[in-house]
Scaffold this motif. Structure first.
Motif, PDB file in Angstrom:
ATOM      1  N   ALA A 185       0.834  -1.209   0.000  1.00  0.00           N
ATOM      2  CA  ALA A 185       0.000   0.000   0.000  1.00  0.00           C
ATOM      3  C   ALA A 185       0.872   1.264   0.000  1.00  0.00           C
ATOM      4  CB  ALA A 185      -0.934  -0.009   1.208  1.00  0.00           C
ATOM      5  N   SER A 186       1.890   1.298   0.834  1.00  0.00           N
ATOM      6  CA  SER A 186       2.764   2.474   0.908  1.00  0.00           C
ATOM      7  C   SER A 186       3.563   2.651  -0.378  1.00  0.00           C
ATOM      8  CB  SER A 186       3.729   2.350   2.098  1.00  0.00           C
ATOM      9  OG  SER A 186       3.048   2.518   3.314  1.00  0.00           O
ATOM     10  N   ALA A 187       4.046   1.539  -0.935  1.00  0.00           N
ATOM     11  CA  ALA A 187       4.836   1.612  -2.167  1.00  0.00           C
ATOM     12  C   ALA A 187       3.982   2.084  -3.338  1.00  0.00           C
ATOM     13  CB  ALA A 187       5.465   0.257  -2.469  1.00  0.00           C
ATOM     14  N   GLU A 188       2.772   1.565  -3.442  1.00  0.00           N
ATOM     15  CA  GLU A 188       1.899   1.966  -4.543  1.00  0.00           C
ATOM     16  C   GLU A 188       1.539   3.448  -4.446  1.00  0.00           C
ATOM     17  OE1 GLU A 188      -1.322  -0.821  -4.366  1.00  0.00           O
ATOM     18  OE2 GLU A 188      -0.282  -2.285  -5.655  1.00  0.00           O
ATOM     19  N   LYS A 189       1.333   3.932  -3.231  1.00  0.00           N
ATOM     20  CA  LYS A 189       1.042   5.360  -3.035  1.00  0.00           C
ATOM     21  C   LYS A 189       2.227   6.209  -3.509  1.00  0.00           C
ATOM     22  CE  LYS A 189      -0.361   8.636   0.604  1.00  0.00           C
ATOM     23  NZ  LYS A 189       0.761   9.573   0.557  1.00  0.00           N
ATOM     24  N   ALA A 190       3.433   5.811  -3.127  1.00  0.00           N
ATOM     25  CA  ALA A 190       4.630   6.557  -3.517  1.00  0.00           C
ATOM     26  C   ALA A 190       4.827   6.542  -5.024  1.00  0.00           C
ATOM     27  CB  ALA A 190       5.858   5.969  -2.822  1.00  0.00           C
ATOM     28  N   ALA A 191       4.647   5.361  -5.620  1.00  0.00           N
ATOM     29  CA  ALA A 191       4.852   5.222  -7.070  1.00  0.00           C
ATOM     30  C   ALA A 191       3.853   6.055  -7.853  1.00  0.00           C
ATOM     31  CB  ALA A 191       4.750   3.756  -7.467  1.00  0.00           C
ATOM     32  N   LYS A 192       2.636   6.149  -7.347  1.00  0.00           N
ATOM     33  CA  LYS A 192       1.597   6.925  -8.025  1.00  0.00           C
ATOM     34  C   LYS A 192       1.890   8.419  -7.954  1.00  0.00           C
ATOM     35  CE  LYS A 192      -3.405   7.762  -7.990  1.00  0.00           C
ATOM     36  NZ  LYS A 192      -4.697   7.447  -7.324  1.00  0.00           N
ATOM     37  N   GLU A 193       2.435   8.866  -6.823  1.00  0.00           N
ATOM     38  CA  GLU A 193       2.629  10.301  -6.609  1.00  0.00           C
ATOM     39  C   GLU A 193       3.900  10.845  -7.244  1.00  0.00           C
ATOM     40  OE1 GLU A 193       2.289  11.094  -2.447  1.00  0.00           O
ATOM     41  OE2 GLU A 193       0.151  10.602  -2.378  1.00  0.00           O
ATOM     42  N   GLU A 194       4.903   9.989  -7.461  1.00  0.00           N
ATOM     43  CA  GLU A 194       6.147  10.477  -8.078  1.00  0.00           C
ATOM     44  C   GLU A 194       6.665   9.454  -9.089  1.00  0.00           C
ATOM     45  OE1 GLU A 194      10.688  11.861  -6.930  1.00  0.00           O
ATOM     46  OE2 GLU A 194       9.076  12.231  -5.474  1.00  0.00           O
ATOM     47  N   LYS A 195       6.386   9.710 -10.340  1.00  0.00           N
ATOM     48  CA  LYS A 195       6.847   8.834 -11.413  1.00  0.00           C
ATOM     49  C   LYS A 195       8.374   8.874 -11.484  1.00  0.00           C
ATOM     50  CE  LYS A 195       2.640   7.888 -12.707  1.00  0.00           C
ATOM     51  NZ  LYS A 195       2.049   6.565 -12.400  1.00  0.00           N
ATOM     52  N   GLY A 196       8.968   7.726 -11.721  1.00  0.00           N
ATOM     53  CA  GLY A 196      10.419   7.657 -11.862  1.00  0.00           C
ATOM     54  C   GLY A 196      11.163   7.463 -10.555  1.00  0.00           C
ATOM     55  N   LEU A 197      10.447   7.437  -9.432  1.00  0.00           N
ATOM     56  CA  LEU A 197      11.071   7.203  -8.132  1.00  0.00           C
ATOM     57  C   LEU A 197      11.296   5.703  -7.971  1.00  0.00           C
ATOM     58  CD1 LEU A 197      11.964   8.502  -5.423  1.00  0.00           C
ATOM     59  CD2 LEU A 197       9.635   8.118  -4.595  1.00  0.00           C
ATOM     60  N   ALA A 198      12.546   5.295  -7.832  1.00  0.00           N
ATOM     61  CA  ALA A 198      12.878   3.871  -7.872  1.00  0.00           C
ATOM     62  C   ALA A 198      12.508   3.120  -6.600  1.00  0.00           C
ATOM     63  CB  ALA A 198      14.369   3.699  -8.162  1.00  0.00           C
ATOM     64  N   LEU A 199      12.659   3.757  -5.433  1.00  0.00           N
ATOM     65  CA  LEU A 199      12.505   3.054  -4.156  1.00  0.00           C
ATOM     66  C   LEU A 199      11.214   2.250  -4.037  1.00  0.00           C
ATOM     67  CD1 LEU A 199      13.424   2.367  -1.305  1.00  0.00           C
ATOM     68  CD2 LEU A 199      12.548   4.599  -0.549  1.00  0.00           C
ATOM     69  N   PRO A 200      10.034   2.822  -4.301  1.00  0.00           N
ATOM     70  CA  PRO A 200       8.815   2.018  -4.146  1.00  0.00           C
ATOM     71  C   PRO A 200       8.770   0.827  -5.092  1.00  0.00           C
ATOM     72  CG  PRO A 200       8.323   4.116  -5.216  1.00  0.00           C
ATOM     73  CD  PRO A 200       9.725   4.224  -4.685  1.00  0.00           C
ATOM     74  N   HIS A 201       9.367   0.946  -6.268  1.00  0.00           N
ATOM     75  CA  HIS A 201       9.348  -0.181  -7.211  1.00  0.00           C
ATOM     76  C   HIS A 201      10.296  -1.298  -6.780  1.00  0.00           C
ATOM     77  CE1 HIS A 201       6.632   1.728 -10.001  1.00  0.00           C
ATOM     78  NE2 HIS A 201       7.315   2.845  -9.862  1.00  0.00           N
ATOM     79  N   PHE A 202      11.376  -0.944  -6.095  1.00  0.00           N
ATOM     80  CA  PHE A 202      12.225  -1.983  -5.513  1.00  0.00           C
ATOM     81  C   PHE A 202      11.446  -2.766  -4.460  1.00  0.00           C
ATOM     82  CE2 PHE A 202      16.095   0.437  -6.939  1.00  0.00           C
ATOM     83  CZ  PHE A 202      16.666  -0.605  -7.650  1.00  0.00           C
ATOM     84  N   VAL A 203      10.650  -2.065  -3.666  1.00  0.00           N
ATOM     85  CA  VAL A 203       9.841  -2.727  -2.646  1.00  0.00           C
ATOM     86  C   VAL A 203       8.799  -3.629  -3.300  1.00  0.00           C
ATOM     87  CG1 VAL A 203       8.194  -2.395  -0.770  1.00  0.00           C
ATOM     88  CG2 VAL A 203      10.205  -0.902  -0.948  1.00  0.00           C
ATOM     89  N   LEU A 204       8.094  -3.102  -4.306  1.00  0.00           N
ATOM     90  CA  LEU A 204       7.079  -3.907  -5.000  1.00  0.00           C
ATOM     91  C   LEU A 204       7.709  -5.110  -5.686  1.00  0.00           C
ATOM     92  CD1 LEU A 204       4.927  -0.995  -6.479  1.00  0.00           C
ATOM     93  CD2 LEU A 204       4.273  -2.561  -4.629  1.00  0.00           C
ATOM     94  N   LEU A 205       8.919  -4.967  -6.172  1.00  0.00           N
ATOM     95  CA  LEU A 205       9.631  -6.099  -6.760  1.00  0.00           C
ATOM     96  C   LEU A 205       9.859  -7.191  -5.720  1.00  0.00           C
ATOM     97  CD1 LEU A 205      11.294  -7.426  -9.069  1.00  0.00           C
ATOM     98  CD2 LEU A 205      13.271  -6.115  -8.228  1.00  0.00           C
ATOM     99  N   GLN A 206      10.335  -6.789  -4.542  1.00  0.00           N
ATOM    100  CA  GLN A 206      10.589  -7.766  -3.485  1.00  0.00           C
ATOM    101  C   GLN A 206       9.299  -8.434  -3.017  1.00  0.00           C
ATOM    102  OE1 GLN A 206      13.501  -8.942  -2.295  1.00  0.00           O
ATOM    103  NE2 GLN A 206      14.436  -7.733  -3.935  1.00  0.00           N
ATOM    104  N   VAL A 207       8.216  -7.654  -2.937  1.00  0.00           N
ATOM    105  CA  VAL A 207       6.926  -8.236  -2.545  1.00  0.00           C
ATOM    106  C   VAL A 207       6.482  -9.268  -3.576  1.00  0.00           C
ATOM    107  CG1 VAL A 207       4.468  -7.764  -2.215  1.00  0.00           C
ATOM    108  CG2 VAL A 207       6.182  -6.238  -1.197  1.00  0.00           C
ATOM    109  N   SER A 208       6.645  -8.941  -4.858  1.00  0.00           N
ATOM    110  CA  SER A 208       6.235  -9.871  -5.916  1.00  0.00           C
ATOM    111  C   SER A 208       7.045 -11.166  -5.867  1.00  0.00           C
ATOM    112  CB  SER A 208       6.384  -9.216  -7.293  1.00  0.00           C
ATOM    113  OG  SER A 208       7.749  -9.081  -7.659  1.00  0.00           O
ATOM    114  N   LEU A 209       8.318 -11.071  -5.552  1.00  0.00           N
ATOM    115  CA  LEU A 209       9.160 -12.268  -5.441  1.00  0.00           C
ATOM    116  C   LEU A 209       8.727 -13.126  -4.263  1.00  0.00           C
ATOM    117  CD1 LEU A 209      12.661 -10.662  -6.158  1.00  0.00           C
ATOM    118  CD2 LEU A 209      11.426 -12.258  -7.649  1.00  0.00           C
ATOM    119  N   LYS A 210       8.408 -12.484  -3.136  1.00  0.00           N
ATOM    120  CA  LYS A 210       7.978 -13.235  -1.959  1.00  0.00           C
ATOM    121  C   LYS A 210       6.636 -13.922  -2.204  1.00  0.00           C
ATOM    122  CE  LYS A 210      10.453 -10.480   1.499  1.00  0.00           C
ATOM    123  NZ  LYS A 210      11.274 -11.598   1.992  1.00  0.00           N
ATOM    124  N   LYS A 211       5.756 -13.266  -2.978  1.00  0.00           N
ATOM    125  CA  LYS A 211       4.437 -13.839  -3.270  1.00  0.00           C
ATOM    126  C   LYS A 211       4.447 -14.736  -4.501  1.00  0.00           C
ATOM    127  CE  LYS A 211       1.565 -10.228  -1.163  1.00  0.00           C
ATOM    128  NZ  LYS A 211       0.452  -9.267  -1.389  1.00  0.00           N
TER     129      LYS A 211
END
Length: 378
Positions: A305-331
């Motif tokens: 939820a926090s990562a998606e909010k960050a990614a939506k508000e600032e395009k090109g910000l890498a940090l939230p996508h690194f988090v979403l990547l790790q979540v996708s790997l765990k799931k």
């Protein structure tokens, strides 16, 4: 997520003097912002110092002190030759970033808030204090959140320490300035105890300092760090005293984020990040930071939820996508892994290296989604 104190020193501001609020034209303020951004883009430290008005700041610091003109001149020229702007632009050249967030008003003064990320990923905020200049605006000061102190106060402290060693101290010092100078031997003793790992001795020395020195913000920051090593009771007491003296000051939040994370208390750290975000009026990077802390705490839904909010508000910000990547790997959500790898590479400019042997990617590497993604990149 470590916040280097040295990086903080590169981002300090002048104390805002009590004065009547003034209305600044937004267009004029944005012209100052553009000058800052241009100096940063050109990695031009001298232009940065000029926009900051560094020489004017230094001249104000020493103007009324009773000491030889040579001391004043040598100090000013020494600081100018070191170029604060060059130190900051060097950090950016090494991989740091600086981004304008917004104009805002603090105590009736218009400020331009910038986010600065150092090359190691530590976050800080630079608040440029603006004043009227004819029909336009100019910088009067720069406030660095991590230090929680004005550039003027910090430089004055360094000037007083320098002349106390090299010559006679100014005769017109009073209050914290005189106490600070008189207490330097004890402060040095305290810092030596910290270096030797004797936090209890360091805390005892702190408690024996004059009240004005104990309540100085930078000395208080040292106390909190020392108390954290001594024990929970001392740490709690230090934080309580800090809140009495500096209610709502964000510099302690920046310290606590790291302190809690280092102790493995990731949810507490995430709470501090949320408080800091509220104080500064929000920042997508902080949402991304919270996402990373929730991930470390094993709270995948909160991290998402926090990562998606960050990614939506600032395009090109890498940090939230690194988090979403790790979540996708765990799931083991392979489609989501492909999506995040694509965004990181194409929208965030992150080079994707060979990860086939990396821990955590095993299931994805064996999937059909990976094979199609890999084939499509040839």
């Amino acid at each position: 997520m470590r916040f280097a104190l040295a990086a903080a020193l590169l981002a300090l501001p002048l104390a805002a003097r009590a004065q009547a609020p003034e209305t600044l034209d937004e267009k004029a303020c944005m012209e100052v912002v553009k000058k800052i951004e241009a100096a940063v883009a050109a990695a031009d430290g001298e232009a940065f110092d000029e926009v900051l008005g560094l020489r004017v700041i230094l001249e104000k610091i020493v103007k009324d002190l009773e000491t030889e003109d040579k001391n004043k001149k040598d100090f000013i020229e020494g600081v100018m030759s070191a170029s604060l702007g060059t130190q900051i632009t060097d950090q950016l050249t090494a991989g740091g970033t600086i981004k304008f967030l917004r104009l805002h008003v603090v105590d009736g003064r218009t400020r331009a808030l910038f986010r600065m990320l150092n090359p190691n990923g530590g976050v800080n905020y630079h608040d440029w204090i603006l004043v009227k200049d004819g029909d336009g605006a100019r910088t009067e000061d720069l406030y660095i959140y991590l230090m929680g102190e004005s550039l003027a106060r910090t430089f004055k402290r360094e000037f007083l320490k320098g002349i106390a060693v090299m010559s006679k101290a100014p005769g017109n010092l009073k209050g914290w300035e005189k106490d600070f100078l008189d207490a330097q031997p004890k402060v040095a003793e305290m810092q030596a105890a910290v270096k030797d790992g004797d936090s209890k001795k360091a805390l005892k020395i702190y408690n024996d300092l004059p009240q004005t020195v104990r309540e100085d913000k930078l000395t208080m920051i040292q106390r909190v760090s020392i108390a954290l090593e001594v024990g929970d009771a001392e740490y709690t007491a230090a934080l309580a005293d800090w809140e009495k003296l500096f209610p709502g000051d964000p510099s302690m939040d920046l310290m606590q984020i790291d302190a809690f994370a280092m102790k493995g208390e990731f949810e507490k750290s995430a709470d501090v990040v949320a408080r800091l975000a509220k104080t500064i009026g929000g920042d997508p990077f902080l949402d991304g930071m919270r996402a990373g802390l929730f991930l470390q705490a094993g709270k995948l839904d909160e991290a998402t939820a926090s990562a998606e909010k960050a990614a939506k508000e600032e395009k090109g910000l890498a940090l939230p996508h690194f988090v979403l990547l790790q979540v996708s790997l765990k799931k083991k959500d392979h489609a989501a892994t492909v999506r995040e790898l694509t965004v990181l590479e194409k929208e965030c400019g992150v080079p994707i290296l060979d990860f086939e042997a990396e821990e955590g990617f095993e299931s994805f590497v064996e999937s059909e989604e990976y094979k199609k993604w890999k084939e499509g990149r040839k």
